[in-house]
Design an enzyme around this catalytic site. Structure first.
Site, PDB file in Angstrom:
ATOM      1  N   ASP A   1      72.852  39.965  59.581  1.00  0.00           N
ATOM      2  CA  ASP A   1      72.140  40.409  58.155  1.00  0.00           C
ATOM      3  C   ASP A   1      71.575  42.384  58.813  1.00  0.00           C
ATOM      4  O   ASP A   1      71.510  42.423  60.029  1.00  0.00           O
ATOM      5  CB  ASP A   1      71.127  40.192  57.422  1.00  0.00           C
TER       6      ASP A   1
ATOM      7  N   ASP B   1      76.054  39.681  48.016  1.00  0.00           N
ATOM      8  CA  ASP B   1      74.837  38.588  48.227  1.00  0.00           C
ATOM      9  C   ASP B   1      75.010  38.015  46.501  1.00  0.00           C
ATOM     10  O   ASP B   1      73.942  37.206  46.231  1.00  0.00           O
ATOM     11  CB  ASP B   1      73.554  40.139  47.833  1.00  0.00           C
TER      12      ASP B   1
END
Length: 694
Positions: free
Chosen positions: A440, A497
């Site tokens: 990430d 997301d």
């Protein structure tokens, strides 16, 4: 002296022309020319006439437009000596090296002691070219701008398509008309960014979604980048892509662009998408070609930072029961990580949450026949962390800079930082049987710096070399770093997301032009979406995920027995179809009714297809508009049926059609009249299967 060079793929041709030993111009790029095309005649045919009284000839628009050629538009290179004086190049031909599928051209400027090298590689099977350029200077210089080889864009086009977006809303296509002047897109966030995906489409005036000429561009770089599309007063057009660097601080003797990928299609926008997907799957992604993509389960939206090993075991068991084949433990597993504002950089398992380490959880997951993956955010550090307290000098930017998600950026261009991260990650990959990393990256850089991106590539390559069986997913707050540069070192992308299925449907529809389904993660989110607050039916959420690399990201303990059965059924359908879908020909299906977002996936044998038709909103029509299909055999007959009848909440009153029957229809009919869809509620996905009739 005149030089000409030609490079072909199966379907297209690229021709370069150099006059008087100057830098070459791209004089043809399009549908493949006959093998006996006379390049001398072609060179004469493209010569420009002019009628103004400014210059005595039309200035050359070369692969590196130069001021010395009196070029009036945006230059391909802007550089300065260490004294700040502008350097103007005048490159002349030195040598070439041509092979069957590649071309390297070298040009020299004796006065400023520099060489310019242009490299082009053609990929026949994927119908793709990659182009890159390099400048080597005997003396150190500042490089303010350096474009990848400049492309002469078609003049038979009215518009161009690129992408904007934001966190949770990536891949928003934007149409810009061609006008005299410059269209500039730039990411200065230090990553590809949510708002500036480095892709460009130029459809010609006769082009449509699935027919006509279209030109596609992608710049394979994971850092700051710039795109310039310019129309000159004489009507010519150029496209430039390059890195955005903090050049005021960095001087050097060698500067190299990333690869610019280009492809022309005679089958419209979807044809460009087919080439880009094929190239990514076959030439960029480093994974076994027969790799079976496992159904994911990611625990993030189920537990966030509240890690409890017994609850995680229960969640894993339920996920496996539904059909998950990989369990990914997300953020919150390392020491002191109880919220988003601490502990990044301290990559040690939290003994309070995991007294015996991760092995008890992993053993349980393996007993369920699932593989195990782990979340990292290696490029960041929390001010509240042991690492920052020990090494405050390791961050990028000023110590008092604005934080992003309560974190700072580690300067991984510092070798000690790179070594530290490799050591910490390597220790975990050695101690535990970890088969997957979710990598990430949740904040922008304080300034764009190419050395950060290059160092990231080095670190990823070190990990890949040491642990070749570990798969890595690229996530950057969702789709903030999706490009072909990062994909040379990773095998999956987290597209967004947002698990809002209506938003995902749109994002996936746009991204399919650039990304194969097998690497595009798509998860079934919670009933009430955590990023939009919207409540959507489970069937719709599940079928949207089934269009791509399927997974779940909700708390399975919250599912009713009927919900579990429904999700298991959709998952089983995906498992039965995932291998052929991985290599399918995928065409987007435009519809006059904008409440329908649809695509067709056709297997490689061309005897089976599936149409995903998503009802994204209320229709403006009282009766559905026929959905016109594409890519079928016009003379073949197909048995066509609605697979998921029980998942459709219909407003319709008809007792016929797909809701009740299997229809036998010709490809000609389906591609001209189209398929009559049922009248459905918004947030419905119609999954229509077709098989060639015997």
């Amino acid at each position: 002296m005149t030089n000409q060079w030609r490079l072909d793929t199966l379907d297209q041709t690229l021709v370069l022309l150099s006059l008087n030993n100057r830098l070459p111009c791209l004089i043809y790029w399009g549908r493949r020319l006959p093998d006996n095309e006379n390049l001398n005649s072609l060179s004469t045919a493209v010569a420009k006439d002019w009628g103004d009284n400014l210059l005595d000839k039309v200035p050359e628009l070369s692969v590196l437009p130069e001021q010395s050629a009196n070029f009036p538009g945006q230059l391909g290179c802007k550089m300065r000596g260490l004294d700040g004086m502008i350097l103007s190049s005048n490159f002349v031909f030195l040598k070439d090296e041509a092979k069957d599928n590649s071309l390297s051209l070298v040009f020299l400027d004796k006065a400023i002691e520099q060489t310019y090298t242009l490299t082009i590689i053609s990929f026949e099977e994927s119908n793709m070219y990659s182009l890159s350029a390099k400048i080597d200077s005997k003396k150190p210089i500042f490089m303010d701008w350096f474009s990848a080889p400049v492309i002469l864009a078609p003049q038979n086009s009215n518009e161009m398509i690129d992408y904007g977006g934001q966190w949770g809303g990536e891949f928003r296509s934007q149409i810009t008309p061609w006008v005299t002047g410059t269209h500039l897109r730039e990411s200065r966030s230090g990553t590809t960014s949510h708002a500036n995906f480095p892709g460009l489409l130029i459809p010609t005036i006769e082009s449509s979604e699935n027919s006509g000429s279209c030109y596609g561009f992608h710049y394979g770089w994971s850092g700051g980048h710039r795109m310039i599309a310019e129309q000159l007063p004489d009507g010519r057009r150029q496209v430039q892509f390059g890195n955005t660097e903090n050049s005021d601080l960095i001087s050097g003797n060698s500067f190299e662009t990333a690869k610019l990928y280009i492809s022309h299609s005679s089958n419209g926008i979807s044809g460009v998408g087919k080439s880009f997907r094929s190239h990514v799957a076959n030439s960029i992604i480093k994974a076994p070609k027969d790799n079976v993509r496992p159904v994911h389960y990611n625990c993030w939206e189920a537990i966030y930072f509240d890690h409890n090993i017994d609850q995680l075991k229960e969640i894993a068991s339920l996920a496996s029961e539904i059909g998950a084949e990989r369990f990914v433990l997300d953020d919150g597993w390392f020491k002191g990580r109880d919220s988003a504002n601490s502990s990044l950089g301290d990559w040690d398992v939290d003994k309070n949450k995991y007294p015996s380490g991760l092995q008890p959880l992993i053993s349980h997951i393996h007993s369920l026949k699932m593989s195990f993956g782990l979340w990292f955010e290696p490029e960041m550090v929390s001010p509240n962390s042991n690492l920052y307290r020990q090494h405050p000098e390791w961050i990028m930017g000023h110590k008092d800079q604005t934080l992003g998600r309560d974190q700072l950026v580690l300067n991984i261009a510092i070798k000690d930082v790179e070594d530290y991260l490799f050591k910490k990650i390597s220790a975990l990959l050695t101690e535990y049987p970890i088969e997957y990393i979710k990598w990430d990256h949740n904040r922008v850089l304080p300034y764009p710096d190419a050395s950060q991106t290059k160092s990231l590539y080095v670190l990823l390559k070190r990990i890949r070399l040491a642990y070749p069986k570990v798969e890595i997913e690229s996530c950057s707050s969702g789709g903030g770093r999706i490009d072909y540069g990062i994909l040379e070192n990773t095998q999956r992308v987290w597209l967004s997301d947002s698990n809002d299925a209506i938003e995902r449907l749109r994002i996936q529809h746009e991204a399919i032009l650039w990304l194969p389904t097998s690497i595009t993660g798509s998860h079934v989110g919670p009933k009430v979406c955590h990023t939009s607050g919207r409540e959507l039916p489970l069937a719709f959420r599940a079928w949207v995920a089934a269009q791509r690399h399927m997974g779940f990201e909700m708390d399975p303990r919250a599912l009713s027995p009927s919900d579990k059965a429904l999700l298991k059924a959709v998952t089983n359908w995906w498992k039965e179809n995932r291998q052929w879908m991985k290599d399918a020909n995928i065409l987007r299906l435009p519809c006059v009714d904008k409440s329908i977002t649809a695509e067709i996936q056709i297997n490689s044998s061309e005897n089976h297809f599936v149409v995903f038709a998503g009802q994204n909103a209320l229709s403006e029509f009282s009766s559905p508009v026929p959905l016109v299909l594409s890519g079928l055999d016009s003379m073949a007959m197909y048995n066509v049926s609605l697979y998921n009848k029980n998942h459709i909440n219909s407003l319709g009153k008809s007792d016929g059609g797909l809701l009740q029957k299997t229809l036998k229809l010709s490809g000609q009919f389906l591609m001209n009249h189209g398929l009559q869809l049922p009248k459905a509620f918004p947030a419905s996905m119609m999954v229509i299967e077709g098989d060639k009739a015997a």
